[in-house]
Design a protein around this motif. Structure first.
Motif, PDB file in Angstrom:
ATOM      1  N   PHE A 164       0.886  -1.549   0.169  1.00  0.00           N
ATOM      2  CA  PHE A 164       0.124   0.322  -0.140  1.00  0.00           C
ATOM      3  C   PHE A 164       1.123   1.114   0.217  1.00  0.00           C
ATOM      4  N   PHE A 165       0.664   2.067  -1.478  1.00  0.00           N
ATOM      5  CA  PHE A 165       1.905   2.953  -1.115  1.00  0.00           C
ATOM      6  C   PHE A 165       1.089   4.193  -0.887  1.00  0.00           C
ATOM      7  N   GLU A 166       1.302   5.336   0.399  1.00  0.00           N
ATOM      8  CA  GLU A 166       0.491   6.230  -0.335  1.00  0.00           C
ATOM      9  C   GLU A 166       1.178   7.717  -0.307  1.00  0.00           C
ATOM     10  N   THR A 167       1.435   8.583  -1.370  1.00  0.00           N
ATOM     11  CA  THR A 167       1.461   8.975  -2.022  1.00  0.00           C
ATOM     12  C   THR A 167       0.937  10.272  -1.937  1.00  0.00           C
ATOM     13  N   ALA A 168      -0.192  11.066  -1.648  1.00  0.00           N
ATOM     14  CA  ALA A 168      -0.816  11.759  -0.944  1.00  0.00           C
ATOM     15  C   ALA A 168       0.231  12.983   0.667  1.00  0.00           C
ATOM     16  N   GLY A 169       1.363  12.173   0.942  1.00  0.00           N
ATOM     17  CA  GLY A 169       1.723  12.748   2.056  1.00  0.00           C
ATOM     18  C   GLY A 169       0.552  12.962   2.974  1.00  0.00           C
ATOM     19  N   LEU A 170      -0.193  11.771   3.160  1.00  0.00           N
ATOM     20  CA  LEU A 170      -1.757  12.532   4.259  1.00  0.00           C
ATOM     21  C   LEU A 170      -1.252  12.681   6.306  1.00  0.00           C
ATOM     22  N   MET A 171      -1.335  13.219   6.827  1.00  0.00           N
ATOM     23  CA  MET A 171      -1.277  12.620   8.145  1.00  0.00           C
ATOM     24  C   MET A 171      -2.098  12.220   8.799  1.00  0.00           C
ATOM     25  N   ASP A 172      -3.525  12.091   8.643  1.00  0.00           N
ATOM     26  CA  ASP A 172      -4.516  11.060   8.787  1.00  0.00           C
ATOM     27  C   ASP A 172      -3.959   9.837   8.864  1.00  0.00           C
ATOM     28  N   PRO A 173      -3.695   9.133  10.484  1.00  0.00           N
ATOM     29  CA  PRO A 173      -3.618   8.172  10.441  1.00  0.00           C
ATOM     30  C   PRO A 173      -4.509   6.420  10.043  1.00  0.00           C
ATOM     31  N   ALA A 174      -5.619   7.293   9.557  1.00  0.00           N
ATOM     32  CA  ALA A 174      -6.930   6.249   8.920  1.00  0.00           C
ATOM     33  C   ALA A 174      -6.140   5.060   8.319  1.00  0.00           C
ATOM     34  N   LEU A 175      -6.219   5.535   7.385  1.00  0.00           N
ATOM     35  CA  LEU A 175      -5.242   4.629   6.043  1.00  0.00           C
ATOM     36  C   LEU A 175      -5.001   3.056   6.917  1.00  0.00           C
ATOM     37  N   PHE A 176      -3.297   3.613   8.062  1.00  0.00           N
ATOM     38  CA  PHE A 176      -2.715   2.597   8.166  1.00  0.00           C
ATOM     39  C   PHE A 176      -3.468   2.199   9.295  1.00  0.00           C
ATOM     40  N   VAL A 177      -4.216   2.828  10.061  1.00  0.00           N
ATOM     41  CA  VAL A 177      -4.416   1.816  11.510  1.00  0.00           C
ATOM     42  C   VAL A 177      -6.347   1.128  11.224  1.00  0.00           C
ATOM     43  N   HIS A 178      -5.970   1.094   9.967  1.00  0.00           N
ATOM     44  CA  HIS A 178      -7.568   0.230   9.225  1.00  0.00           C
ATOM     45  C   HIS A 178      -7.069  -1.119   8.573  1.00  0.00           C
ATOM     46  N   SER A 179      -5.883  -0.680   7.700  1.00  0.00           N
ATOM     47  CA  SER A 179      -4.608  -1.814   7.180  1.00  0.00           C
ATOM     48  C   SER A 179      -5.043  -2.861   7.372  1.00  0.00           C
ATOM     49  N   ALA A 180      -5.343  -3.324   8.522  1.00  0.00           N
ATOM     50  CA  ALA A 180      -4.867  -5.109   8.500  1.00  0.00           C
ATOM     51  C   ALA A 180      -5.867  -5.607   7.698  1.00  0.00           C
ATOM     52  N   ALA A 181      -7.488  -4.625   7.450  1.00  0.00           N
ATOM     53  CA  ALA A 181      -7.969  -5.142   6.432  1.00  0.00           C
ATOM     54  C   ALA A 181      -8.294  -5.560   5.595  1.00  0.00           C
ATOM     55  N   TYR A 182      -6.809  -4.360   4.787  1.00  0.00           N
ATOM     56  CA  TYR A 182      -6.619  -4.891   3.044  1.00  0.00           C
ATOM     57  C   TYR A 182      -5.638  -4.581   2.778  1.00  0.00           C
ATOM     58  N   LEU A 183      -4.454  -4.638   3.645  1.00  0.00           N
ATOM     59  CA  LEU A 183      -2.822  -5.247   3.856  1.00  0.00           C
ATOM     60  C   LEU A 183      -2.895  -6.488   4.651  1.00  0.00           C
ATOM     61  N   ALA A 184      -1.850  -7.488   3.542  1.00  0.00           N
ATOM     62  CA  ALA A 184      -1.189  -8.303   3.817  1.00  0.00           C
ATOM     63  C   ALA A 184      -1.217  -8.514   5.107  1.00  0.00           C
ATOM     64  N   PRO A 185      -0.811  -9.768   5.968  1.00  0.00           N
ATOM     65  CA  PRO A 185      -0.150  -9.655   7.016  1.00  0.00           C
ATOM     66  C   PRO A 185       1.915  -9.442   6.789  1.00  0.00           C
ATOM     67  N   LYS A 186       1.953 -10.036   5.419  1.00  0.00           N
ATOM     68  CA  LYS A 186       3.577  -9.578   5.613  1.00  0.00           C
ATOM     69  C   LYS A 186       3.968  -8.655   4.344  1.00  0.00           C
ATOM     70  N   GLY A 187       2.535  -8.022   3.767  1.00  0.00           N
ATOM     71  CA  GLY A 187       2.406  -6.144   3.530  1.00  0.00           C
ATOM     72  C   GLY A 187       3.359  -5.291   3.806  1.00  0.00           C
ATOM     73  N   ILE A 188       3.395  -4.334   3.036  1.00  0.00           N
ATOM     74  CA  ILE A 188       4.262  -3.243   3.887  1.00  0.00           C
ATOM     75  C   ILE A 188       3.360  -2.019   3.352  1.00  0.00           C
ATOM     76  N   PHE A 189       2.739  -0.601   4.401  1.00  0.00           N
ATOM     77  CA  PHE A 189       2.966   0.085   3.798  1.00  0.00           C
ATOM     78  C   PHE A 189       3.589   1.150   4.154  1.00  0.00           C
ATOM     79  N   LEU A 190       3.276   1.928   2.796  1.00  0.00           N
ATOM     80  CA  LEU A 190       4.915   2.614   2.144  1.00  0.00           C
ATOM     81  C   LEU A 190       3.821   4.117   2.633  1.00  0.00           C
ATOM     82  N   SER A 191       4.580   5.574   2.942  1.00  0.00           N
ATOM     83  CA  SER A 191       4.344   6.640   2.915  1.00  0.00           C
ATOM     84  C   SER A 191       5.574   7.538   2.472  1.00  0.00           C
ATOM     85  N   VAL A 192       5.276   8.648   1.596  1.00  0.00           N
ATOM     86  CA  VAL A 192       6.035   9.489   0.922  1.00  0.00           C
ATOM     87  C   VAL A 192       6.358  11.025   2.513  1.00  0.00           C
TER      88      VAL A 192
END
Length: 289
Positions: free
Chosen positions: A171-199
Motif C-alpha cells: 500500500f503506497f500512500e503518495t499524497a503525504g497524508l497526516m491522517d493515520p486512518a489508512l494505516f490504522v485500518h490497513s489490516a483489513a486490506y493489507l496482507a499480513p506480510k505486506g508493507i505500508f509505504l508513505s512519502v
C-alpha cells in the motif's frame, strides 16, 4: 515556502531540484560536453551550496544525472527525477514488488503516484489506485486496473467494505497524508506480510499520527503491519533503472503544465492550487522542446 520562516528564505539561493539540460562543462567526469541529461540536486546540497535547478546554468554532481532517453523531450524529462526516484525506490527497494502481486496507490494522480502506477504495471503487478472522479480516466490511462474515488467516502471505509481479496501486498500512500486512518485500518486490506509505504506525513495531526503509526504498541491496539517512510536517496543506479523503463516505453512523462522562465511565479501559483496532475515544469530555454 509555506513552512520555513521568512528569514530563512531571504538567503540568495536558486530554488528547485529536478533538472534537465545539456552539459556545457563535464569537469573531468564520465560525461562530455553536449550530453543531454536529466537528474536532480538533493535538497541538502541545495541548502548547503545554494545550487538549484531554477537557473540559467546550474552545477550538479555527476552521480545525480544520467543521459536523457531520446524518446522524451527535455521538458518532459525535467519532471522525472524526484517523483520518479521516490516511486522507483519505494516499490522496488522497500516494496520489493513482483509480478502477480497486488499494489494500491493512494494518490494516483499525484506525480509520485502517477509514476508508481506505471512502475508497478511494468513489473507485472495488479494495480488499484485512488483519485477524485475527475481524474479517473487519467489514472486508468496510466495503467490502473482498479479505480477508487476517494471523494465518495473516507478511503479506509471504502477499502474495508470492499473486502479486498487477495489483500494488497503493498500500500503506497503518495499524497503525504497526516491522517493515520489508512494505516490504522490497513489490516483489513493489507496482507499480513505486506508493507505500508508513505512519502511522508503533511498537514495537521502530528500527535495522532505519531501515536497511531510510530509509537502505539500492538498490545495497545497498534497495527500489526509494517510501515515505512520513503525518503529519496541519491542513486545513479536507480536513476538509470528508471531511465531504462522510460526508454522501453513503460513509463511516460506526467507533465501538468509548462511555464516560461519569466513566468516562474505562475508555476508556483499552479502548485499552490494543489490541483496539478503530474509535474509543473519551468522552461528556462524557450527554444527547447
Amino acid at each position: 515556502m509555506g513552512v520555513l520562516p521568512s528569514f530563512l528564505l531571504k538567503r540568495l539561493t536558486a530554488p528547485e531540484f529536478d533538472v534537465a539540460g545539456v552539459v556545457v562543462d563535464a569537469n573531468g567526469t564520465g560525461f562530455k560536453e553536449g550530453d543531454e541529461v536529466f537528474g536532480w540536486i538533493p535538497i541538502f546540497q541545495n541548502i548547503s551550496t545554494g545550487q538549484g535547478a531554477l537557473s540559467q546554468y546550474t552545477r550538479v554532481a555527476a552521480a545525480d544525472i544520467v543521459l536523457r532517453p531520446k524518446n522524451v523531450t527535455p521538458t518532459e524529462a525535467a519532471g522525472f527525477s524526484i517523483a520518479g526516484l521516490a516511486a522507483y525506490q519505494a516499490l522496488l527497494e522497500f516494496g520489493k514488488i513482483e509480478a502477480g502481486q497486488s499494489v494500491f496507490i493512494n494518490g494516483g494522480s499525484t506525480a509520485v503516484g502517477s509514476f508508481a502506477i506505471q512502475i508497478a504495471k511494468a513489473k507485472g503487478a495488479h494495480v488499484a489506485a485512488s483519485a477524485s472522479a475527475k481524474n479517473e480516466q487519467y489514472v486508468r490511462g496510466l495503467g490502473a486496473d482498479t479505480f477508487v474515488d476517494y471523494t465518495k467516502a473516507p478511503l479506509h471505509e471504502q477499502l474495508v467494505a470492499a473486502n479486498v481479496t487477495p489483500k494488497y501486498d503493498v500500500f503506497f500512500e503518495t499524497a503525504g497524508l497526516m491522517d493515520p486512518a489508512l494505516f490504522v485500518h490497513s489490516a483489513a486490506y493489507l496482507a499480513p506480510k505486506g508493507i505500508f509505504l508513505s512519502v511522508g506525513p503533511q498537514g495537521s495531526g502530528v500527535a495522532s499520527f505519531a501515536w497511531n503509526v510510530l509509537l502505539r504498541p500492538s498490545f495497545l491496539g497498534g497495527v500489526k503491519r509494517k510501515w515505512k517512510l520513503i525518503q529519496v536517496k541519491s542513486s545513479q543506479e536507480d536513476l538509470k533503472g528508471f531511465a531504462k523503463l522510460v526508454e522501453e516505453g513503460k513509463i511516460r512523462p506526467v507533465v501538468d503544465s509548462v511555464y516560461a522562465f519569466e513566468d516562474a511565479p505562475k508555476a508556483y501559483e499552479r502548485l499552490g492550487t494543489s490541483r496539478a496532475t503530474g509535474k509543473v515544469v519551468v522552461k528556462v530555454d524557450p527554444t527547447v522542446a
